[in-house]
Design a protein around this motif. Structure first.
Motif, PDB file in Angstrom:
ATOM      1  N   MET A  57       0.807  -1.215   0.000  1.00 31.28           N
ATOM      2  CA  MET A  57       0.000   0.000   0.000  1.00 31.28           C
ATOM      3  C   MET A  57       0.845   1.273   0.000  1.00 31.28           C
ATOM      4  SD  MET A  57      -3.085  -1.173  -0.073  1.00 31.28           S
ATOM      5  CE  MET A  57      -4.306  -0.040   0.550  1.00 31.28           C
ATOM      6  N   SER A  58       1.965   1.258   0.724  1.00 37.61           N
ATOM      7  CA  SER A  58       2.866   2.409   0.803  1.00 37.61           C
ATOM      8  C   SER A  58       4.157   1.923   1.452  1.00 37.61           C
ATOM      9  CB  SER A  58       2.228   3.536   1.627  1.00 37.61           C
ATOM     10  OG  SER A  58       2.203   3.221   3.006  1.00 37.61           O
ATOM     11  N   PRO A  59       5.183   2.775   1.563  1.00 36.52           N
ATOM     12  CA  PRO A  59       6.455   2.316   2.148  1.00 36.52           C
ATOM     13  C   PRO A  59       6.339   1.762   3.570  1.00 36.52           C
ATOM     14  CG  PRO A  59       6.791   4.353   0.968  1.00 36.52           C
ATOM     15  CD  PRO A  59       5.304   4.119   1.002  1.00 36.52           C
ATOM     16  N   ASP A  60       5.264   2.108   4.289  1.00 36.88           N
ATOM     17  CA  ASP A  60       5.113   1.591   5.653  1.00 36.88           C
ATOM     18  C   ASP A  60       3.763   0.900   5.882  1.00 36.88           C
ATOM     19  OD1 ASP A  60       3.393   3.762   5.688  1.00 36.88           O
ATOM     20  OD2 ASP A  60       4.058   4.502   7.636  1.00 36.88           O
ATOM     21  N   GLU A  61       3.111   0.466   4.809  1.00 38.10           N
ATOM     22  CA  GLU A  61       1.783  -0.142   4.969  1.00 38.10           C
ATOM     23  C   GLU A  61       1.564  -1.281   3.985  1.00 38.10           C
ATOM     24  OE1 GLU A  61      -2.947   1.096   4.729  1.00 38.10           O
ATOM     25  OE2 GLU A  61      -1.419   2.629   4.419  1.00 38.10           O
ATOM     26  N   LEU A  62       1.010  -2.374   4.522  1.00 36.71           N
ATOM     27  CA  LEU A  62       0.614  -3.528   3.716  1.00 36.71           C
ATOM     28  C   LEU A  62      -0.864  -3.801   3.970  1.00 36.71           C
ATOM     29  CD1 LEU A  62       3.530  -5.983   4.619  1.00 36.71           C
ATOM     30  CD2 LEU A  62       3.312  -4.618   2.514  1.00 36.71           C
ATOM     31  N   LEU A  63      -1.517  -4.389   2.989  1.00 31.63           N
ATOM     32  CA  LEU A  63      -2.853  -4.913   3.182  1.00 31.63           C
ATOM     33  C   LEU A  63      -2.715  -6.424   3.095  1.00 31.63           C
ATOM     34  CD1 LEU A  63      -5.861  -4.265   3.595  1.00 31.63           C
ATOM     35  CD2 LEU A  63      -6.111  -4.402   1.099  1.00 31.63           C
ATOM     36  N   VAL A  64      -2.953  -7.095   4.204  1.00 35.69           N
ATOM     37  CA  VAL A  64      -2.808  -8.547   4.283  1.00 35.69           C
ATOM     38  C   VAL A  64      -4.196  -9.163   4.091  1.00 35.69           C
ATOM     39  CG1 VAL A  64      -2.053 -10.484   5.703  1.00 35.69           C
ATOM     40  CG2 VAL A  64      -0.851  -8.279   5.852  1.00 35.69           C
ATOM     41  N   LEU A  65      -4.301 -10.046   3.116  1.00 30.91           N
ATOM     42  CA  LEU A  65      -5.572 -10.690   2.787  1.00 30.91           C
ATOM     43  C   LEU A  65      -5.597 -12.118   3.334  1.00 30.91           C
ATOM     44  CD1 LEU A  65      -5.769  -9.606  -0.964  1.00 30.91           C
ATOM     45  CD2 LEU A  65      -6.711  -8.419   1.024  1.00 30.91           C
ATOM     46  N   CYS A  66      -6.745 -12.491   3.865  1.00 29.42           N
ATOM     47  CA  CYS A  66      -6.938 -13.843   4.385  1.00 29.42           C
ATOM     48  C   CYS A  66      -8.425 -14.157   4.296  1.00 29.42           C
ATOM     49  CB  CYS A  66      -6.432 -13.947   5.823  1.00 29.42           C
ATOM     50  SG  CYS A  66      -7.248 -12.845   6.990  1.00 29.42           S
ATOM     51  N   PRO A  67      -8.819 -15.413   4.427  1.00 28.24           N
ATOM     52  CA  PRO A  67     -10.252 -15.702   4.442  1.00 28.24           C
ATOM     53  C   PRO A  67     -10.939 -14.923   5.567  1.00 28.24           C
ATOM     54  CG  PRO A  67      -9.008 -17.715   4.139  1.00 28.24           C
ATOM     55  CD  PRO A  67      -8.011 -16.632   4.473  1.00 28.24           C
ATOM     56  N   TYR A  68     -12.134 -14.457   5.297  1.00 31.80           N
ATOM     57  CA  TYR A  68     -12.869 -13.605   6.236  1.00 31.80           C
ATOM     58  C   TYR A  68     -12.987 -14.243   7.619  1.00 31.80           C
ATOM     59  CZ  TYR A  68     -16.569 -10.591   8.030  1.00 31.80           C
ATOM     60  OH  TYR A  68     -17.295  -9.712   8.792  1.00 31.80           O
ATOM     61  N   GLU A  69     -13.278 -15.528   7.651  1.00 31.51           N
ATOM     62  CA  GLU A  69     -13.517 -16.201   8.933  1.00 31.51           C
ATOM     63  C   GLU A  69     -12.242 -16.413   9.747  1.00 31.51           C
ATOM     64  OE1 GLU A  69     -13.083 -19.053   5.587  1.00 31.51           O
ATOM     65  OE2 GLU A  69     -14.428 -17.370   5.925  1.00 31.51           O
ATOM     66  N   THR A  70     -11.073 -16.133   9.167  1.00 33.01           N
ATOM     67  CA  THR A  70      -9.805 -16.332   9.889  1.00 33.01           C
ATOM     68  C   THR A  70      -9.180 -15.032  10.387  1.00 33.01           C
ATOM     69  OG1 THR A  70      -8.379 -16.213   7.931  1.00 33.01           O
ATOM     70  CG2 THR A  70      -9.331 -18.375   8.475  1.00 33.01           C
ATOM     71  N   VAL A  71      -9.859 -13.900  10.210  1.00 32.35           N
ATOM     72  CA  VAL A  71      -9.267 -12.607  10.569  1.00 32.35           C
ATOM     73  C   VAL A  71      -8.909 -12.531  12.058  1.00 32.35           C
ATOM     74  CG1 VAL A  71      -9.666 -10.112  10.746  1.00 32.35           C
ATOM     75  CG2 VAL A  71     -10.262 -11.329   8.653  1.00 32.35           C
ATOM     76  N   ALA A  72      -9.815 -12.924  12.936  1.00 39.67           N
ATOM     77  CA  ALA A  72      -9.546 -12.829  14.383  1.00 39.67           C
ATOM     78  C   ALA A  72      -8.326 -13.656  14.764  1.00 39.67           C
ATOM     79  CB  ALA A  72     -10.771 -13.263  15.181  1.00 39.67           C
ATOM     80  N   ASP A  73      -8.246 -14.893  14.274  1.00 39.94           N
ATOM     81  CA  ASP A  73      -7.089 -15.741  14.568  1.00 39.94           C
ATOM     82  C   ASP A  73      -5.810 -15.173  13.941  1.00 39.94           C
ATOM     83  OD1 ASP A  73      -8.684 -17.514  15.998  1.00 39.94           O
ATOM     84  OD2 ASP A  73      -8.978 -18.855  14.281  1.00 39.94           O
ATOM     85  N   SER A  74      -5.944 -14.589  12.773  1.00 44.86           N
ATOM     86  CA  SER A  74      -4.781 -13.996  12.099  1.00 44.86           C
ATOM     87  C   SER A  74      -4.242 -12.802  12.891  1.00 44.86           C
ATOM     88  CB  SER A  74      -5.153 -13.551  10.682  1.00 44.86           C
ATOM     89  OG  SER A  74      -5.509 -14.661   9.899  1.00 44.86           O
ATOM     90  N   LEU A  75      -5.133 -12.009  13.460  1.00 44.34           N
ATOM     91  CA  LEU A  75      -4.692 -10.872  14.285  1.00 44.34           C
ATOM     92  C   LEU A  75      -3.964 -11.349  15.539  1.00 44.34           C
ATOM     93  CD1 LEU A  75      -7.707  -8.437  13.946  1.00 44.34           C
ATOM     94  CD2 LEU A  75      -5.341  -7.965  13.283  1.00 44.34           C
ATOM     95  N   VAL A  76      -4.446 -12.423  16.141  1.00 41.44           N
ATOM     96  CA  VAL A  76      -3.772 -12.995  17.316  1.00 41.44           C
ATOM     97  C   VAL A  76      -2.374 -13.472  16.926  1.00 41.44           C
ATOM     98  CG1 VAL A  76      -3.804 -14.923  18.953  1.00 41.44           C
ATOM     99  CG2 VAL A  76      -5.895 -13.615  18.529  1.00 41.44           C
ATOM    100  N   LYS A  77      -2.279 -14.149  15.806  1.00 41.16           N
ATOM    101  CA  LYS A  77      -0.986 -14.628  15.312  1.00 41.16           C
ATOM    102  C   LYS A  77      -0.035 -13.453  15.054  1.00 41.16           C
ATOM    103  CE  LYS A  77       0.850 -17.685  11.726  1.00 41.16           C
ATOM    104  NZ  LYS A  77       0.517 -18.538  10.575  1.00 41.16           N
TER     105      LYS A  77
END
Length: 189
Positions: A69-89
């Motif tokens: 997205m920019s030099p200090d920003e990424l957009l990380v894509l994952c299945p919708y139902e895994t977002v909460a677990d992905s944030l914990v990880k």
């Protein structure tokens, strides 16, 4: 309990020179931090399951991916139902790093614009050189699409993936439909 639906509940337009389809629910996490940090890179790639993209590129496979997205920003894509677990990880792998990670899934709408005229349809709406020589598969841009901010990349041959704010979803869908009206070919590409 309510059912979770995407902005336009997977609306589709197939009557023109390109197909427009809202893809439905997509997990999206904004990750901001120092991109040279091993912890930040590991957090992004660990959740997405793909390698880091080069600047101005997206590296996506299915519902997983990383968009620059920019030099200090990424957009990380994952299945919708895994977002909460992905944030914990991510929180665990970024425990000692200065970084921000936020679920933006429900604040965005995602569209596919596909077909042999997709490049021409999008070129009517964005101030970006979309010629095949200048814009290749995997390239990523943040820009304006008519009156709204949008991010997009060539997801596959003849298919652009477009992200807008959820509040602009209907406008974006209608805009793409108008640009794809039958008989609206320009014949430039």
């Amino acid at each position: 309990m309510s059912n979770i639906v995407s902005a336009l509940n997977q609306a589709t337009y197939t009557g023109g020179i390109a197909e427009v389809r809202e893809i439905g629910l997509q997990g999206m996490i904004t990750l901001r931090g120092d991109m040279s940090s091993a912890a930040v890179k590991s957090a992004a790639t660990g959740v997405a399951g793909v390698d880091m993209p080069a600047p101005n590129h997206a590296n996506c496979v299915g519902q997983r991916g990383i968009c620059w997205m920019s030099p200090d920003e990424l957009l990380v894509l994952c299945p919708y139902e895994t977002v909460a677990d992905s944030l914990v990880k991510m929180r665990k792998s970024l425990a000692k790093a200065h970084a921000l990670k936020v679920d933006v899934s429900d604040a965005r709408a995602v569209f596919d614009l596909s077909g042999p005229n997709a490049r021409e349809v999008l070129a009517k709406l964005v101030p970006v050189d979309l010629s095949p020589a200048a814009f290749k598969e995997g390239m990523f841009r943040r820009s304006r699409m008519a009156q709204i901010p949008a991010a997009f990349w060539l997801h596959a041959p003849d298919t652009f993936r477009i992200i807008t704010f959820r509040s602009n979803a209907q406008y974006a869908f209608d805009l793409l439909k108008v640009a794809a009206q039958p008989g609206s070919e320009v014949g430039y590409f």
